[in-house]
Motif scaffolding. Structure first.
Motif, short mmCIF file in Angstrom:
data_model
loop_
_atom_site.label_atom_id
_atom_site.label_comp_id
_atom_site.label_asym_id
_atom_site.label_seq_id
_atom_site.Cartn_x
_atom_site.Cartn_y
_atom_site.Cartn_z
N THR A 172 -6.48 3.04 3.15
CA THR A 172 -7.49 2.70 4.14
C THR A 172 -6.94 3.01 5.53
O THR A 172 -5.87 2.53 5.90
CB THR A 172 -7.87 1.21 4.06
N ASP A 208 -3.41 10.72 -0.62
CA ASP A 208 -2.90 9.53 -1.27
C ASP A 208 -2.04 9.98 -2.45
O ASP A 208 -2.56 10.60 -3.39
CB ASP A 208 -4.07 8.68 -1.75
N GLU A 262 0.83 -1.20 0.00
CA GLU A 262 0.00 0.00 0.00
C GLU A 262 0.87 1.25 0.00
O GLU A 262 1.92 1.30 0.63
CB GLU A 262 -0.92 0.00 1.23
N SER A 275 -6.58 5.26 -2.62
CA SER A 275 -6.26 3.84 -2.47
C SER A 275 -5.92 3.46 -1.03
O SER A 275 -5.63 2.31 -0.75
CB SER A 275 -5.07 3.48 -3.38
N THR A 328 -11.72 5.49 3.88
CA THR A 328 -10.87 5.37 2.70
C THR A 328 -10.51 6.75 2.17
O THR A 328 -11.27 7.72 2.31
CB THR A 328 -11.57 4.56 1.59
N THR A 376 -3.38 8.86 -6.11
CA THR A 376 -4.57 9.47 -6.70
C THR A 376 -4.64 10.97 -6.47
O THR A 376 -5.44 11.66 -7.11
CB THR A 376 -5.84 8.84 -6.12
#
Length: 223
Positions: A133, A30, A8, A131, A128, A33
């Motif tokens: 968590t 993130d 991750e 991507s 979230t 993204t």
């Protein structure tokens, strides 16, 4: 054979102190993204949004650890302006959020609106972000509905006012509970690992390992 899962991505972030109380609002995102969130948007909405723009982040939600004014004072304004969902805190902090307009008058803050989160959070929930968590831990004591956000891969927790470098959150507010706070720190935060860093609601970052050694309220030597 199936391909092994890709590790991750690591959470990126910037700490932005806001309000006269110098509350650590965290802008997290993130890197894959460039979707981001503000954690504890306590005030100075335009300044916070300027930092979002400076990083080229698409803000997708607002996260709230607890309902105190300096942690949630700008949430309604930003959520309304950008049509963003609000996640957190735990529903036991609803009375604190409802009381923010009066608290703003009491402390000389700009006029502040209360809000109802789009999603109340509970122990064991996840949130979230692109991507990524993040795990949700309910850590009552400073306030009854305080939550912490933890990203295991980044070894990082956003703890609000639960614990600080060499200190812990106050418990003399309505529905505060010292025993609950100590229990939450030692049973829900310390097990996250000595090498896990945390961003407190005020002041410098630390690690849970350092606090286990030296924090005069919750160090292992105290127990």
């Amino acid at each position: 054979m199936s391909e092994p899962a890709k590790p991750e991505a690591l959470l990126r972030g910037e700490i932005i102190p806001v309000t006269p109380f110098q509350q650590n609002c965290s802008l997290i995102w993130d890197p894959l993204t460039m979707e981001g969130a503000l954690v504890d948007a306590g005030g100075e909405a335009e300044r916070l949004l300027a930092r979002v723009a400076a990083h080229g982040i698409k803000l997708v939600k607002l996260l709230v650890t607890h309902g105190h004014l300096d942690h949630a004072g700008a949430v309604a304004e930003i959520a309304e302006k950008l049509k963003l969902p609000i996640e957190g805190p735990h529903p036991d902090d609803a009375f604190w959020i409802d009381g923010m307009p009066d608290a703003a008058k009491q402390y000389g803050f700009p006029p502040t609106r209360s809000f109802v989160p789009d999603r109340w959070l509970q122990q064991g929930d996840t949130v979230t972000l692109g991507s990524l968590t993040l795990d949700v831990l309910h850590c009552p004591g400073h306030t009854p509905g305080h939550v912490v956000f933890h990203h295991p891969a980044s070894r990082l927790a956003l703890v609000g006012d639960v614990i600080f470098q060499n200190s812990i959150g106050r418990t003399d507010f309505p529905r505060g509970n010292h025993a609950d706070l100590i229990k939450a720190i030692r049973t829900r935060l310390f097990p996250l690992g000595d090498d896990t860093q945390f961003v407190p609601g005020h002041g410098p970052m630390s690690t849970f390992g350092a606090e286990r050694k030296q924090n005069p309220y919750v160090a292992d030597s105290m127990f």
